[in-house]
Design an enzyme around this catalytic site. Sequence first.
Site, PDB file in Angstrom:
ATOM      1  N   GLU B  50       0.872  -1.181   0.000  1.00 20.61           N
ATOM      2  CA  GLU B  50       0.000   0.000   0.000  1.00 20.61           C
ATOM      3  C   GLU B  50       0.904   1.225   0.000  1.00 20.61           C
ATOM      4  O   GLU B  50       1.863   1.289   0.756  1.00 20.61           O
ATOM      5  CB  GLU B  50      -0.871   0.038   1.262  1.00 20.61           C
ATOM      6  CG  GLU B  50      -1.987  -0.983   1.263  1.00 20.61           C
ATOM      7  CD  GLU B  50      -2.836  -0.902   2.534  1.00 20.61           C
ATOM      8  OE1 GLU B  50      -3.577  -1.859   2.782  1.00 20.61           O
ATOM      9  OE2 GLU B  50      -2.742   0.097   3.275  1.00 20.61           O
ATOM     10  N   ASP B  61      -5.807   9.632  10.272  1.00 20.10           N
ATOM     11  CA  ASP B  61      -4.467   9.120  10.538  1.00 20.10           C
ATOM     12  C   ASP B  61      -3.915   9.542  11.885  1.00 20.10           C
ATOM     13  O   ASP B  61      -4.105  10.666  12.319  1.00 20.10           O
ATOM     14  CB  ASP B  61      -3.494   9.584   9.440  1.00 20.10           C
ATOM     15  CG  ASP B  61      -3.724   8.821   8.156  1.00 20.10           C
ATOM     16  OD1 ASP B  61      -3.765   7.583   8.221  1.00 20.10           O
ATOM     17  OD2 ASP B  61      -3.895   9.463   7.105  1.00 20.10           O
TER      18      ASP B  61
END
Lengths: 407, 267
Positions: B50, B61
């Site tokens: 990824e 995040d």
Amino acid sequence: MKIKKNIPLIDQHDKNGFWGKFGGNFIPETLKKPVEDLTILFEKLRKDKKFIQERDYYFKNWLGSPTRFIKLENLTDHLDGAQIWTKVVSDLNGGAHKSLNATVHCLLAKRAGKKYIVGDTGAGYAGKMLSMAAKKFGLKCKIFMGAKDIKRQKPNCDAMRANNAEIVPVYTGSQTLVDAVSECMRYWVSNCDTTAMCVGSTVGPNIFVKICGWSTSQISKELLIQIKDEFGEIPKKLKLINCVGGGSSSFGFWNEFMHYNKKQVEFIGVEAGGPKNSKKHAAPLTYGSKIGVLHGAMQYVNQDAEGQIEETESISAGLDYPGVSPLHCFLKDTKRARYTAATDEEALNAYQLVTKFESLNPSLEPSHAFAEAIKIAPKLSKDTVLCINSCGDALKDRDILKKRLGK
Amino acid sequence: MTVSPISLAFKKCKKEKRPALLTYTVAGDNTKKKSLEILNSISKYVDICELGFPHNTPIGDGGQIQTASYRAIKNGIKMKDIFQIVNKFKNRKNSKPLILMGYYNMICRYGENKFLNKCKQVGVNGLIVVDLPWPDNKKFAKKCKKKSVTFVQLLSPTTSKKRIKKIINDSHDMIYYISMLSTTGGKLKISPKKILENYNSIKKINKSKNIVIGFGITIKTINSLKKADGLVVGSAICNEISKSINNRQNPVTNVTNIVSLLKKRIS
């Protein structure tokens, strides 16, 4: 895109949460459920008579609503044009309109059985009011605030601490409101099972825009009655001038006048143009920023060609935000409201002029709105009524004012 | 229809009776060149890579990935560089399937169609868009499918049973299960046993879908979750890059070491 009559603007979104092209719910999967729960709760309670009574009780007996609607006689005489009126929303408990939204969020959090509430703040007003309401309603409170804002809005930070709230400084990015909102949302992602989130303005995922707009609309509800009492009817030429950062006070100031013809009741939104010689600003509507996603909603937002959100600059922490409410984007595109910007210097000059002539102490945010009023008033006829929302008190700005104006 | 490289990667792992190892690194962290070198170097241990396209207002995040993203943006990484990194990586002989991951505004600004055309052109195999949840992603996911790009749907502990079924129904060949209520890189706050319980109840709905678990997985925890189809490690790797920079060491070597260790733990 068109504004429909007889439906509140906050309800004129489609099933995906969009007002025209704006709004929606661009959120991580984890937040889908808490956002849905909050939506169901809010839609139920806004029809619940007992809840409305409770809200009105606290607005009146705790926040001190209705706030004054007064004529600024000296300023009117000095400018020698349109009549200058103001709604002194800063009279509210805590010193700004943010207490309306904070109170409603705490009432909702109580009903949802949450023990904790978190919120973001720029100028510190949203944080101060949330901490105040959280204390009143027995909720533990955390406030996310950019490190730069903590430095420049100390009086409000002192107030938050006095209300037993924890201030979480945010050091990422530009260390202002945009980063505080991001950090607050991230915190909610991790703690949404126990904690309620209050978004401090008419921004964020659809339901937060709605709750805030519904809460601040109290301002125009009062104003509509006060204007009719004062003039016997709505004046033929009325202009409602308000500063626009996220857009909570301006939306609330305009909402009940939405369906009047704009030739009769004009809405003027004043964004933060930033320092006179700086390229940075916080005026996405005025300077033609492109549409993009910020904090869960599609909106006009300052961004670069890559889609990175751009840093803003404004003397006013409360307006220092790269995006703007989807409701205002919608009002701009439907041409119901007109948007313009005032620079830092213009806001400071306006502050000086207002405080010279009147016993009113508008914070740097509404000083942007006064700047526009001062600019246009001399050119307008004496039967034109300008009403400015003085939505915050300058107590919090004392350090900046001292530095910039020596007082 | 041809089987996608992502599905093939899962098949291979199943044969080897182990979960697929997925890594997440940020494109351009800490430089464009280094991030490509990292990909090339870890490729031999990893089953699916990824690659994050960094955004400066990420709402999902945690600290480590934020730090990595800001570092990459500060170093001037642009979408065109990111596609170049992918292109170079995919042109190597032993490259692995690659999934781009990021926030919708970047795609929106680039233009959905233009973005997907570019993805196809450089060899992107899948996409994860953190802030484009179902059902709002239905139209975009269809567009992805047309370009043979897997659109990875996300599931979380807060996703209701009813919703899970609908999402799985609309999903492609890989689904991402978020282990806990957290941003990326949080400490595991529920037991691996509980995570696997949730995971199995989802897996039961449609056994043919490859479901990976991510968030909070480190060298310490990875072994306890190895019954899953795949496991994603992101923040632990980004953190390794941060540490390497602080210690003036080569992030490529350090990241490769940690990834080879992760692989050992699940083999």
